[in-house]
Design an enzyme around this catalytic site. Sequence first.
Site, PDB file in Angstrom:
ATOM      1  N   SER A  63       0.860  -1.181   0.000  1.00  0.00           N
ATOM      2  CA  SER A  63       0.000   0.000   0.000  1.00  0.00           C
ATOM      3  C   SER A  63       0.893   1.226   0.000  1.00  0.00           C
ATOM      4  O   SER A  63       2.072   1.162   0.370  1.00  0.00           O
ATOM      5  CB  SER A  63      -0.897   0.010   1.254  1.00  0.00           C
ATOM      6  OG  SER A  63      -1.549   1.256   1.412  1.00  0.00           O
TER       7      SER A  63
ATOM      8  N   TYR B  29      -2.056  -0.733  10.478  1.00  0.00           N
ATOM      9  CA  TYR B  29      -2.136  -0.986   9.033  1.00  0.00           C
ATOM     10  C   TYR B  29      -0.837  -0.575   8.346  1.00  0.00           C
ATOM     11  O   TYR B  29      -0.286  -1.329   7.531  1.00  0.00           O
ATOM     12  CB  TYR B  29      -3.325  -0.208   8.458  1.00  0.00           C
ATOM     13  CG  TYR B  29      -3.570  -0.488   6.999  1.00  0.00           C
ATOM     14  CD1 TYR B  29      -4.198  -1.664   6.593  1.00  0.00           C
ATOM     15  CD2 TYR B  29      -3.183   0.425   6.025  1.00  0.00           C
ATOM     16  CE1 TYR B  29      -4.417  -1.920   5.244  1.00  0.00           C
ATOM     17  CE2 TYR B  29      -3.395   0.177   4.683  1.00  0.00           C
ATOM     18  CZ  TYR B  29      -4.017  -1.004   4.294  1.00  0.00           C
ATOM     19  OH  TYR B  29      -4.238  -1.260   2.967  1.00  0.00           O
TER      20      TYR B  29
END
Length: 594
Positions: A464, A477
């Site tokens: 990501s 995350y």
Amino acid sequence: MSIEGATERWVRTDGVELCVAELGDAARPTVVLVHGYPDSKEVWAQVAARLADHFHVVLYDVRGHGRSTAPAPLRGGFTLEKLTDDFLAVADAVSPDRPVHLVGHDWGSVQAWEFVTVGRTEGRVASFTSISGPSLDHFGHWIRKRVTRPTPRAAAQLLGQGAKSWYVYMLHTPVLPELAWRGPLGKRWPGILRRTEKVAAGDYPTASLPRDAAHGAWLYRDNVRARLHRPRADAYAHVPVQLITPTGDMFLSERLYDGLERWAPRLVRRTLPAKHWVPRTRPDRLASWIAEFVTANEDTVSRGTAAGAAPGSAPASGPYAERFGGQLVLVTGAAGGIGRATAHAFAEAGARIVAVDRDAEGAARTAETARLVGAPEAWAETVDVSDERAMEKLAEKVAAEYGVVDVLVNNAGIGLAGSFLDTTSEDWKEVLDVNLWGVIHGCRLFGRQMAERGQGGHIVNTASAAAYQPSRTLPAYCTSKAAVLMLSECLRAEFAGRDIGVSAICPGFVNTGIASTARFAGASAEEQKRRQRKAARLYGRRNYPPEKVAEAVLEAVVRDQAVVPVTAEARGLRFLSRFSPRALRAIARIDPPL
């Protein structure tokens, strides 16, 4: 040595007896596999086993090889004309009333080109798949064109193929090839194949190898010089042809097939990132392509039209169809979003798909639609990637039932927002188990299978933009994705020597379901739903489709890219992470409007 499950018979022709092995239902379309030099029919064993569930599969030892007898005298006993007689005798014995589908590798392909370009075989062949073996007539014209119209490029192509053909010159010398094969070369050949081609030990090569190779030298002596000097002018294929070209073939240049459409108007081209002995190293890939091509052309035979009246082309039409057709691609998190889009993109390129997700219904829908958009085969598997034992069972099942994965896409992931102090140890464990350990399990299990096969492959890990952009509200995350990025970089270094590429895909804001399903640590149930709805609206307004991420995945594999930021914001943040990390730290302090 007999092929497991096969029945054998002997076909007599021109004073020799050919050993013919058959598998599968004789009522089904017949596929004839012709081996090359210095092989016997056992080189096809693994491909034949995969085809036998759907076809009547026939293998035979070429004269002088395996359990077939040799002509006497040897000189003049291996001409293409006599090899054509042998093929027709086998075809008449195993499929007297219907044309057969022909597949040849190496010298099996060389002689099969003769079978499909001479008039006396018309009506006996429905299609031809050529692997690592050119027509000697086409080769002769290829040489003539470059000699009569010399250019620097033409000269380079001639010299390049001339260097690759060194063994042909050696085989034309008297006595020496026979002495070498019956002596040290014959003993060392299995080890040479294991080292240079990563051919696994087993039922191949057989004990008859030294004798087979000595006899097979006459294939070259009886045919090569004569055909290259005086190539036929009428060597046009009267059947559809599928050409499979291993890009790492040490004996044949890809340029050798330039202009082949002139001689084979109904031509389908495939490339395979592998070396020469693909019947042993990539049997699953070959079987898939052969089955697809045979089925397409058998349909025309069944309808009573001319064999291959349609081009017989594969249904896959997406970008990179030539690159990924027939490959086995496993995608985790495939029930929706980026995972589903990636599975579909590979399916459109003709890959076989294994769609993995803990959502059984979603994985099944992805597999079903993958078949509709071009995948020759697609399967759904229900697995939680964070469960190590379940992943081990999945890897065992995939290897046993579908083959070794060519491309692994570790895409499964979950979202978690909330400050560090609001995030519990259970929250951290859940995120790391899926986002990081799920990737570790996939890389370890399927990466090991790729490495042991020795034929390369590619691993794609979905990271990501959060992997290099810190955030006060996404500590768990961001940490999980940063770990995935670093793991990918480490594996890329380790696997480079095994021809296994590793890419990290770093999307930004992509319109998927992750925003609406992400948890917000420290928030009440009502507040959770409010934030999820708001996040989903923000992602929806950005409206960056997952299909564009899937395109980036395929491109990353083709180009062997290390880190691929996707979306404008991901590329911008990547730039800042490398040239202005202080700016990223300032951005990290901003509290997002959720």
